[in-house]
Enzyme design. Structure first.
Site, mmCIF file in Angstrom:
data_model
loop_
_atom_site.group_PDB
_atom_site.id
_atom_site.type_symbol
_atom_site.label_atom_id
_atom_site.label_comp_id
_atom_site.label_asym_id
_atom_site.label_seq_id
_atom_site.Cartn_x
_atom_site.Cartn_y
_atom_site.Cartn_z
ATOM 1 N N LYS A 110 32.165 33.454 39.286
ATOM 2 C CA LYS A 110 32.122 34.313 40.464
ATOM 3 C C LYS A 110 33.286 35.294 40.375
ATOM 4 O O LYS A 110 34.407 34.899 40.052
ATOM 5 C CB LYS A 110 32.242 33.480 41.732
ATOM 6 C CG LYS A 110 32.071 34.281 43.007
ATOM 7 C CD LYS A 110 32.337 33.453 44.251
ATOM 8 C CE LYS A 110 31.264 32.429 44.459
ATOM 9 N NZ LYS A 110 31.419 31.707 45.735
ATOM 10 N N CYS A 113 29.980 49.697 43.911
ATOM 11 C CA CYS A 113 28.777 49.884 43.082
ATOM 12 C C CYS A 113 28.840 49.078 41.788
ATOM 13 O O CYS A 113 27.851 48.998 41.072
ATOM 14 C CB CYS A 113 28.580 51.366 42.750
ATOM 15 S SG CYS A 113 29.745 52.045 41.544
#
Length: 109
Positions: free
Chosen positions: A56, A75
């Site tokens: 993660k 993004c």
């Protein structure tokens, strides 16, 4: 054995191919695009390259260390990730998306 094909039979075969080839190509292309649509949606990833070896991706910043302003990428395309480098502009042009950065700044006194 029926012998060599006449010119009328040859012309008929060419006409059949002229119709059949575009239909087969269109069906194959349609099938490919449909399968790509469904498989692409399941496997689509936002993060293409940032910390791929981690389970993660997590970043933590202390407010005191930010200074007066910090601009963070949302993004996942920034070469300076987690900081924004403006890559969202190209991403938005290519994808039609509307993502922009996260801007954190101190309130003006």
């Amino acid at each position: 054995f029926s012998g060599p094909a006449t010119s009328d039979e040859h012309q008929s075969q060419c006409n059949q191919l002229t119709v059949l080839v575009p239909v087969v190509v269109a069906a194959a292309l349609g099938g490919f695009l449909v399968s790509r649509y469904f498989t692409g949606r399941k496997k689509s990833q936002v993060n293409n390259c940032v910390c791929k070896d981690s389970a993660k991706v997590v970043h933590s910043f202390d407010i005191e260390d930010i200074g007066t302003k910090a601009v963070y990428c949302r993004c996942w395309r920034s070469k300076k990730f987690p900081y924004c480098d403006g890559s969202h502009t190209k991403h938005n042009e290519i994808t039609g998306d509307n993502v922009g950065p996260l801007i954190i700044k101190k309130k003006d006194a």
